[in-house]
Design an enzyme around this catalytic site. Sequence first.
Site, PDB file in Angstrom:
ATOM      1  N   GLN A 171      -4.980  -1.294   9.626  1.00 40.77           N
ATOM      2  CA  GLN A 171      -4.867  -2.654   9.085  1.00 40.77           C
ATOM      3  C   GLN A 171      -5.496  -3.668  10.053  1.00 40.77           C
ATOM      4  OE1 GLN A 171      -3.472  -3.461   5.972  1.00 40.77           O
ATOM      5  NE2 GLN A 171      -4.274  -5.498   6.432  1.00 40.77           N
ATOM      6  N   ASP A 199     -11.442   3.045   4.071  1.00 38.40           N
ATOM      7  CA  ASP A 199     -11.841   1.636   4.031  1.00 38.40           C
ATOM      8  C   ASP A 199     -13.365   1.495   4.004  1.00 38.40           C
ATOM      9  OD1 ASP A 199     -10.132  -0.469   3.750  1.00 38.40           O
ATOM     10  OD2 ASP A 199      -9.523  -0.528   5.856  1.00 38.40           O
ATOM     11  N   LYS A 202       0.840  -1.210   0.000  1.00 44.32           N
ATOM     12  CA  LYS A 202       0.000   0.000   0.000  1.00 44.32           C
ATOM     13  C   LYS A 202       0.865   1.247   0.000  1.00 44.32           C
ATOM     14  CE  LYS A 202      -3.906  -2.198   2.251  1.00 44.32           C
ATOM     15  NZ  LYS A 202      -4.456  -2.683   3.529  1.00 44.32           N
TER      16      LYS A 202
END
Length: 299
Positions: free
Chosen positions: A98, A121, A54
């Site tokens: 994460q 997200d 990422k």
Amino acid sequence: MTAKIIDGKAFAANVRGRVAEQVAGMKAAHGITPGLAVVLVGEDPASQVYVRSKGKQTVEAGMNSFEHKLSVDTPEAELLALIDSLNADPAVNGILVQLPLPGHIDEEKVLAAVDPAKDVDGFHISNVGLLATGQKAMVPCTPLGCLMLLRDELGDLSGKNAVVIGRSNIVGKPMAQLLLRDSCTVTVAHSRTQDLPGTVRRADIVVAAVGRPEMVKGDWLKPGATVIDVGINRLPPVEEGGKGRLVGDVDFASAAEVAGAITPVPGGVGPMTIACLLANTLTATCRANGLAEPEGLTA
Ligand code: NDP
């Protein structure tokens, strides 16, 4: 029939290229550089690989990448304080925590602490609600990637019968909401669904997000259906010390004989997830600065 293979890797590269182009334009016209903060707690090897990837792709798109690596025993309060400071930092447009988090940390509490406007997200309850009510939301990356592939393949999705297999909060449910928003007739199947093959056989669009290797067989499909395989499963290695092959939730060989188009694993949905994370970071930056949203990169 032999299905067309949907090349998610190439499509994701195209999305990243479009994001990079718009970032360059934004810098030139407004002096704004989007920033994505990724928070990793602990040393889970798979998570470390994702975070590295990422960060690399964020920088390649011309954005600022802020990585926060915390030790596995970080107290929950410390993580929440970091999120508060990222929420308040104008250089940070997107925040990604994460998952999974270590057991002593309340995942829901942490996700709820992220500013919904920076929730790239799309897991914050406000974004879940906005998506469900058809309003402007931050949309979870994997389902957004699937939607982009479907629109590219089929054009207008209106009136299509879609079956989503799986009802998780990160894939199945938001996928169903997005398809409904594009006027599909949506069925969400799960582990208690009766006659799953018969249900799948009615679908023009099948999205499999189950986590069971090669579960969906070719003879479950309507001829010509478009199949999006979200699953990532590693089979046991054939020889000792080997790595084991990656397969999806769809039995690719038999499905490709019946489907009209199908995503492979790997190289299908997988690469779209990070590409959509970058697209979401760009969208969040546009919204924060009152700029027009990037075309073709949102739901
Ligand atoms: P979850 O385990 O959270 O959800 C799986 C879903 O599948 C559940 O709703 C479950 O039903 C359903 N299910 C399980 N067994 C069956 C069955 N026999 N028949 C019908 N439905 C069944 O998984 P995720 O949604 O997180 O992930 C799904 C897959 O997608 C995994 O392989 C994961 O690795 C992959 N993935 C890939 C991503 C990418 O970037 N490409 C990103 C995220 C996930 P129930 O609710 O009844 O238990």
